[in-house]
Design a protein around this motif. Structure first.
Motif: not given
Length: 345
Positions: A182-183, A228-229, A296-298, A113-117
């Motif tokens: 991140v966004g 939330e992240m 994240y319970q979202v 679940l990691k972002r590419m960066s």
């Protein structure tokens, strides 16, 4: 001697970005495919990914990553999310601290679940602030025709983002900077899910009312999980958010929209994937988003229903009925009050 950039790999978006860079410098594009290399070098074409487009003679292809990267002032990685770790691992032997590292891949590593960066930084053994992400509303098919296009480059380090801005910006390709890496990455990845849903809605014949609602509520869903992240909510109102969402969810150039449309017509996922011939990032991202929402319970009801369609065999019409039959809500339920106050203050 002319400056040089390297692009890894030679898909549609990688080739389009190579074309942008070729306005300013020599570009060497890396591919594993010998026939594709010969086609780019001898015919200046990449017919599988960008049919009918003549490429700049300043774009040279190679199957040797070391040759591609040698002497480059910048390396642009446009590998599918599923191949990003492998490509970054191969790059480690050739890159150096003077190079600007940019990635333009919109997805997550499904398993971690990691972002590419994060994936790139891990494999190169560098700080995440060394990486820049390029995102925004940008179809490769239009960029190579020099249609006016505006994107955003984001990095945790402003200087790195400015380097990428200088690298790409020209008369038809406008580039803004953003510190919310991140966004920008989350927006670019998660909007593919909503684009799948928009295509599905069109395939079902539901019309513009339904699609407008889907995009609006989809943006709220993306913003809710993004904040939330750790993302800035304003990023989702910008080029990487609503801009990219609109272009991906309303155009036949979009692989995610086309895949969703075929699903809405009743075709199976296997049939859709075999007919596309290219990666559809939204499918992998839907799987990742389901796990992220649980972590994240979202609530991500659109992503949840698309997951059921893609992986549980639920009929698209049944998924729509489930969305329309949810409990009554207030429209402003975008994020928790606590999170909103943190950003507002």
């Amino acid at each position: 001697m002319s400056e040089k950039a390297a692009v890894l790999v030679a898909g549609s978006w990688g080739t389009a970005l190579a074309s942008v860079l070729a306005d300013k410098m020599d570009v060497m594009i890396w591919t594993r495919n010998e026939a594709q290399k010969d086609e780019i070098n001898e015919e200046h074409r990449n017919e599988r990914f960008l049919p009918g487009v003549e490429l700049s003679p300043r774009i040279v292809a190679t199957t040797d990553m070391g040759e591609a990267v040698a002497g480059a002032k910048a390396v642009v990685i446009v590998a599918p999310s599923s191949a990003m770790r492998e490509v970054a691992r191969s790059l480690k032997a050739y890159w150096n601290e003077e190079m600007t590292i940019v990635h333009a891949t919109k997805g997550f590593e499904t398993e971690s679940l990691k972002r590419m960066s994060v994936v790139i930084a891990e494999e190169l053994g560098c700080e995440e602030g060394r990486i820049v992400v390029l995102s925004g509303p940008s179809h490769a098919e239009e960029v190579v025709k020099r249609c006016p296009t505006t994107v955003v480059v984001a990095s945790l380090v402003e200087e790195q983002a400015q380097r990428a801005q200088d690298l790409f910006m020209n008369s038809y390709f406008r580039v803004y900077t953003n510190r919310d890496m991140v966004g920008v990455e989350l927006a670019g990845a998660l909007k593919n899910i909503i684009a799948l849903g928009a295509g599905m809605s069109d395939g079902l014949g539901y019309g513009d009312n339904a699609k407008a609602a889907l995009l609006t509520r989809g943006l709220a869903e993306i913003t809710r999980i993004g904040v939330e992240m750790g993302a800035n909510p304003l990023t989702f109102a910008g080029l990487a958010g609503v801009g990219d969402l609109v272009v991906t969810a309303t155009s036949r150039h979009s692989r995610n929209w086309r895949a969703g449309y075929m699903l809405g017509e009743g075709k199976s996922l296997d049939t859709v994937l075999s007919s596309m011939g290219m990666v559809v990032e939204g499918i992998r991202t839907t799987k990742a988003a389901r796990t992220i929402s649980e972590k994240y319970q979202v609530q991500m009801p659109i992503a949840q229903q698309l997951y059921h369609v893609l992986f549980d065999g639920i009929e698209p019409r049944v998924a729509v009925e489930a969305l329309m039959g949810r409990d009554r809500k207030t429209e402003m339920e975008v994020m928790s009050l606590e999170t909103w106050e943190q950003w507002h203050n």
